[in-house]
Design a protein around this motif. Structure first.
Motif, short mmCIF file in Angstrom:
data_model
loop_
_atom_site.label_atom_id
_atom_site.label_comp_id
_atom_site.label_asym_id
_atom_site.label_seq_id
_atom_site.Cartn_x
_atom_site.Cartn_y
_atom_site.Cartn_z
N LEU A 137 -3.44 -5.91 21.11
CA LEU A 137 -4.77 -5.83 20.45
C LEU A 137 -5.09 -4.55 20.45
N CYS A 138 -5.89 -4.07 19.49
CA CYS A 138 -6.53 -2.70 19.53
C CYS A 138 -8.28 -2.55 19.55
N HIS A 139 -8.59 -2.27 20.66
CA HIS A 139 -10.13 -2.22 20.83
C HIS A 139 -10.75 -0.88 20.51
N VAL A 140 -11.70 -0.80 19.97
CA VAL A 140 -12.38 0.21 19.49
C VAL A 140 -13.89 0.36 19.84
N LEU A 148 -9.33 -3.28 29.57
CA LEU A 148 -10.31 -3.79 28.78
C LEU A 148 -11.30 -4.63 29.89
N CYS A 149 -12.47 -4.59 29.69
CA CYS A 149 -13.47 -5.60 30.34
C CYS A 149 -14.05 -6.46 29.45
N HIS A 150 -13.90 -7.95 29.54
CA HIS A 150 -14.43 -8.67 28.45
C HIS A 150 -15.42 -9.70 29.17
N VAL A 151 -16.40 -9.75 28.60
CA VAL A 151 -17.72 -10.56 29.15
C VAL A 151 -17.98 -11.57 28.05
N PHE A 152 -18.19 -12.81 28.66
CA PHE A 152 -18.51 -13.85 27.88
C PHE A 152 -19.36 -14.95 28.27
N ILE A 153 -20.30 -15.26 27.41
CA ILE A 153 -21.61 -16.08 27.98
C ILE A 153 -20.91 -17.86 27.43
N VAL A 187 -16.04 -13.07 33.33
CA VAL A 187 -15.70 -11.61 33.19
C VAL A 187 -14.02 -11.64 33.30
N THR A 188 -13.44 -10.96 32.32
CA THR A 188 -12.02 -10.93 32.28
C THR A 188 -11.50 -9.50 32.27
N VAL A 189 -10.95 -8.78 33.21
CA VAL A 189 -10.24 -7.36 33.08
C VAL A 189 -8.81 -7.66 32.94
N THR A 190 -8.34 -6.89 31.81
CA THR A 190 -6.96 -6.89 31.44
C THR A 190 -6.40 -5.32 31.44
N GLU A 191 -5.04 -5.16 31.74
CA GLU A 191 -4.57 -3.90 31.49
C GLU A 191 -3.42 -3.76 30.73
#
Lengths: 137, 137, 137
Positions: free
Chosen positions: A36-39, B36-41, B133-137
């Motif tokens: 994935l490419c996040h901007v 990346l830090c992804h936030v989802f409701i 909240v999901t944090v990926t590297e």
């Protein structure tokens, strides 16, 4: 392991500018084949969109639409510290978003044929804008 | 390896609440340096936005704008099972989105100076809202 | 290591179609337990949304709302090469977005009870649409 790079732009004032080439270059530099490419744009008065990349009237029509949807200096707005485009720029940014994620396939940014990545400046004056690109696998 | 955590909120009814601190804490807990830090409701009548975090009139103006754009009880809406704010809440959520991704840089949530993460409740009554909240590297 | 798959659809013309089952299947096929599921549509006149999945009037009301917000053939639009729904479809896609990210928890797509994933065709005629699903951990 994520690859990350910071891009910096000086916008010429309100309007859209293609940044597809820079994003594609970041993907190439990452060496990542599938992911994935996040901007992300680090501001609240500019946004990032995917838009048709062939006919420039698409982007001028988009601007015309947004001027009608979120009028500068609308009397309902209280927040006008930096002028009539101040609050309008915040609303426009929230409606069009500051983050964007695109797949990476075979080591390339997997955009559709007619998709381009655009930085949309919503303030009338030019600004210095920071964009972080993160590529993950 | 992704880090994931569930946050739970009791909203006080329509309006925006900052959840920036909780998201920053999740990033610190993840131990991830670059990613990346992804936030989802997990709902369709509340959303997540990035908004200016300094002047509260930005968020009250945003509410005023949205009330005009998507009027509660608009006679064009059929779906009113739970009252005049029911369908309006769905439209508002779709226009402002339920997912958000922010870069992680040097172990921290890489927001711009003026960016905050807000949970936007679109129903008039308070609700229990779940956010992953999901944090990926 | 990211898992990626391409889904292809033939839409029946303007309207929303559930693709939740296909996205859930992709997550199962990935074998990933905790992570992110990214969904991307490679077009500029169709979009991806999370919407209430129980009462179909939510989606018909959403369509009614969008027809009023972005009228087909609006005289302010110049770009009409492919008919009165051409520019409207671009604006509708930008307002509702072409990318979507959902958490993966315990090997499953972690949607809320009432959330479904919908492909929204904005053109009046049916089109062939490509969607890439990427699952990362």
């Amino acid at each position: 392991m994520a690859y990350q790079t910071l891009l910096q732009y000086r916008t010429p004032g309100r309007g859209t500018s293609s940044i597809t080439g820079d994003i594609s270059d970041a993907v190439a530099d990452s060496g990542i084949e599938t992911g994935l490419c996040h901007v992300f744009i680090h501001h609240t008065s500019a946004s990032l969109i995917l838009c048709e990349n062939a006919d420039p009237t698409v982007r001028s029509d988009l601007e015309t639409f947004m001027v009608r949807l979120v009028p500068d200096g609308d009397p309902m707005f209280e927040h006008m510290d930096e002028g009539p485009d101040d609050m309008a720029a915040h609303v426009r940014s929230i409606l069009t978003k500051m983050d964007l994620t695109i797949p990476v396939t075979n080591g390339r940014l997997a955009l559709g044929t007619w998709q381009g990545v655009y930085l949309w400046e919503h303030r009338h004056h030019g600004h210095h804008r920071k964009v972080t690109v993160t590529v993950t696998e």
